[in-house]
Design a protein around this motif. Structure first.
Motif, short mmCIF file in Angstrom:
data_model
loop_
_atom_site.label_atom_id
_atom_site.label_comp_id
_atom_site.label_asym_id
_atom_site.label_seq_id
_atom_site.Cartn_x
_atom_site.Cartn_y
_atom_site.Cartn_z
N UNK A 104 -38.72 -7.00 10.52
CA UNK A 104 -37.34 -7.28 10.88
C UNK A 104 -37.10 -6.97 12.36
N UNK A 105 -36.10 -7.61 12.92
CA UNK A 105 -35.76 -7.43 14.34
C UNK A 105 -34.49 -6.60 14.50
N UNK A 106 -34.47 -5.83 15.58
CA UNK A 106 -33.24 -5.16 16.02
C UNK A 106 -33.03 -5.54 17.48
N UNK A 107 -31.86 -6.09 17.78
CA UNK A 107 -31.53 -6.55 19.13
C UNK A 107 -30.44 -5.62 19.68
N UNK A 108 -30.83 -4.57 20.42
CA UNK A 108 -29.85 -3.56 20.84
C UNK A 108 -28.74 -4.11 21.73
N UNK A 109 -29.04 -5.15 22.53
CA UNK A 109 -28.06 -5.65 23.49
C UNK A 109 -27.17 -6.75 22.98
N UNK A 110 -27.29 -7.10 21.70
CA UNK A 110 -26.50 -8.20 21.14
C UNK A 110 -25.54 -7.65 20.09
N UNK A 111 -24.24 -7.81 20.31
CA UNK A 111 -23.27 -7.29 19.35
C UNK A 111 -23.27 -8.17 18.10
N UNK A 112 -23.02 -7.58 16.93
CA UNK A 112 -22.97 -8.39 15.71
C UNK A 112 -21.92 -9.50 15.77
N UNK A 113 -20.79 -9.22 16.39
CA UNK A 113 -19.73 -10.25 16.46
C UNK A 113 -20.21 -11.45 17.25
N UNK A 114 -20.86 -11.22 18.40
CA UNK A 114 -21.38 -12.32 19.21
C UNK A 114 -22.48 -13.05 18.47
N UNK A 115 -23.36 -12.31 17.79
CA UNK A 115 -24.45 -12.94 17.06
C UNK A 115 -23.92 -13.89 15.99
N UNK A 116 -22.93 -13.45 15.25
CA UNK A 116 -22.38 -14.29 14.17
C UNK A 116 -21.65 -15.49 14.75
N UNK A 117 -20.87 -15.27 15.80
CA UNK A 117 -20.12 -16.38 16.40
C UNK A 117 -21.05 -17.50 16.86
N UNK A 118 -22.14 -17.14 17.52
CA UNK A 118 -23.08 -18.15 18.00
C UNK A 118 -23.85 -18.80 16.83
N UNK A 119 -24.19 -17.99 15.83
CA UNK A 119 -24.96 -18.52 14.70
C UNK A 119 -24.18 -19.57 13.93
N UNK A 120 -22.85 -19.46 13.89
CA UNK A 120 -22.02 -20.42 13.14
C UNK A 120 -22.18 -21.84 13.69
N UNK A 121 -22.67 -22.00 14.91
CA UNK A 121 -22.85 -23.32 15.49
C UNK A 121 -23.94 -24.11 14.78
N UNK A 122 -24.83 -23.41 14.12
CA UNK A 122 -25.98 -24.08 13.48
C UNK A 122 -26.09 -23.75 12.00
N UNK A 123 -25.68 -22.54 11.59
CA UNK A 123 -25.91 -22.07 10.23
C UNK A 123 -24.60 -21.94 9.44
N UNK A 124 -24.72 -22.03 8.15
CA UNK A 124 -23.64 -21.62 7.25
C UNK A 124 -23.67 -20.10 7.17
N UNK A 125 -22.52 -19.44 7.26
CA UNK A 125 -22.45 -17.98 7.27
C UNK A 125 -21.66 -17.50 6.06
N UNK A 126 -22.27 -16.59 5.29
CA UNK A 126 -21.61 -15.97 4.14
C UNK A 126 -21.54 -14.47 4.39
N UNK A 127 -20.36 -13.90 4.27
CA UNK A 127 -20.15 -12.48 4.58
C UNK A 127 -20.30 -11.62 3.33
#
Length: 447
Positions: free
Chosen positions: A280-303
């Motif tokens: 598994x990966x840990x990205x210390x410099x990437x906030x979860x909010x930013x990661x999810x916001x960008x991911x929604x451009x390509x993926x379906x997101x389920x919380x």
């Protein structure tokens, strides 16, 4: 093989560096898969003490804090040889210590060359059993020893410095092969006898070691392995170091010698299928909010709010799926846009490679949507423990990416076609215990 200087080449991509080190341009030797007997070097319990206290997991699974804890315990722990820098010591000092431990009887050399049977078990269940021996080094073009990951110059340079100073292989690499024939029978017959060594370690496993000294059995093993090939499951950088050390000796005109082989554990995957976990990966410099916001451009997101439920949902997905953690919630990414995938994935790889989750992670998410550089400061890894990855991301204020493990068949197929899975794609196990048996690289112990 190309000449390998003391300073390994820099400025190459991982693929270029791997091609140089693994030696894709060498002519075939035709010798096939070889695992030769050698004079094993083992801790003498009457001097070194409890085997559980002097052996460890592989060096690259021990972090700095773990190494310091082992060093603080004193005694003869193997980290004093294979991780001397944790104590602020040089590799030359580690080499001198190895020779001193041999002189003092802390380490003893077996009189006769042997193959060794290694077993890891939990309770009454054998998880892994295989042969430890001196693996004949082969160019990748021979299709005998198959790497499945690229290597980087830094770790190879580090292990080469240590191996040169110690004049020894301090821990085995781990290979898988599809056997089921005579060598497998010899391994299982040996395990019916009383082991040389048996102990329970802090990893919850019982580790056992047997010795096969009969030359007739060595010949049968050699005959059985000759037509087979093996996949490097763990130890790509150490195998690359074996190859680099071999090239250095040949360039110096040293000719054949112990540097033409490397210490290895060979496991018959048809008898003892490996556990393949995810990294598994840990990205210390990437906030979860930013990661999810960008991911929604390509993926379906389920919380999800509950970690166990989220992990269960991830495990149930058969397509590309990633679980993001680090904040108060977890987010399952599924059903990526196929057009986005085709635009982002490199065209110079096979369709099977482009379908790997780790390839999609690297090219669509990490390097694409998130624009995170590929280096150890920006991307940390956690082997086979999703909860630890999520907890670390929360402590750092970053994002964890939890993956499903790849399929063994896909890894083997990719390697068999001469490709590499993306770096840090696989965590094969159980990995062999370090310190059970060592191998000297001295001409007077030539195998």
């Amino acid at each position: 093989m190309p000449k390998v200087d003391d300073d390994l080449p820099s400025g190459l991509t991982p693929r270029e560096f791997s091609a140089r080190i693994f030696g894709t341009s060498e002519p075939r030797t035709g010798r096939g898969l070889e695992l030769a007997p050698f004079h094993g070097v083992r801790f003498a319990p009457e001097v070194a003490g409890d085997p559980a206290a002097v052996t460890t997991p592989p060096y690259d699974l021990i972090d700095e804090a773990g190494a310091l804890r082992l060093l603080a315990g004193g005694g003869y722990n193997i980290v004093r040889l294979n991780l001397p820098r944790a104590a602020g010591e040089s590799y030359a000092t580690a080499g001198e210590r190895l020779r001193r431990w041999l002189d003092e009887g802390v380490l003893a050399v077996d009189r006769d060359p042997a193959l060794y049977v290694y077993e890891a078990a939990r309770g009454g269940t054998v998880l892994q059993r295989g042969l430890v021996g001196a693996l004949g080094l082969r160019a990748e073009s021979e299709g005998v020893v198959l790497p499945h990951e690229d290597v980087f110059p830094g770790p190879v340079r580090d292990r080469l410095a240590l191996m040169t100073a110690a004049k020894a292989n301090l821990e085995p690499i781990f290979l898988l092969y599809d056997g089921g024939d005579d060598a497998a029978r010899i391994v299982n017959d040996a395990a019916d006898d009383e082991p040389l060594l048996e102990f329970c370690a802090d990893d919850g496993l019982t580790h056992r070691l047997w010795r096969i000294a009969d030359p007739a059995l060595h010949g049968r093993v050699a005959a059985d392995l000759r037509g087979k090939r093996a996949l490097i499951a763990d130890g790509h950088h150490r195998y690359a170091t074996y190859r680099a050390l071999q090239a250095r000796h040949h360039a110096a005109g040293d000719g054949p010698g112990p540097w033409d082989a490397g210490l290895a554990l060979l496991v018959d995957s048809s008898r003892y299928p490996p556990h393949l976990g995810a990294i598994h990966r840990v990205l210390p410099g990437l906030s979860p909010a930013e990661a999810v916001e960008q991911a929604r451009k390509v993926f379906r997101v389920t919380d999800f709010r509950d970690e166990a439920t989220a992990l269960e949902a991830l495990a149930g997905e058969t397509g590309h799926a990633f679980l993001l953690g680090g904040g108060d919630s977890l987010h399952l990414l599924t059903d990526p846009d196929e057009h986005a995938l085709s635009r982002s994935m490199p065209s110079d790889h096979s369709p099977r490679w482009r379908r790997l989750d780790t390839a999609v992670l690297d090219h669509v998410l990490i390097g694409g949507l998130w624009n995170v550089p590929e280096n150890e400061n920006a991307i940390e890894v956690v082997h086979d423990d999703p909860s630890a990855a999520v907890a670390r991301a929360r402590r750092l204020g970053g994002t964890a990416v939890v993956l499903n493990p790849l399929k063994v068949a896909d890894v083997v197929a990719v390697a068999g076609e001469g490709e590499r899975v993306p770096r840090k794609s696989t965590s094969f196990g159980p990995k062999p215990r370090t310190g059970l048996v060592l191998r000297l690289l001295r001409p007077d112990f030539d195998q």
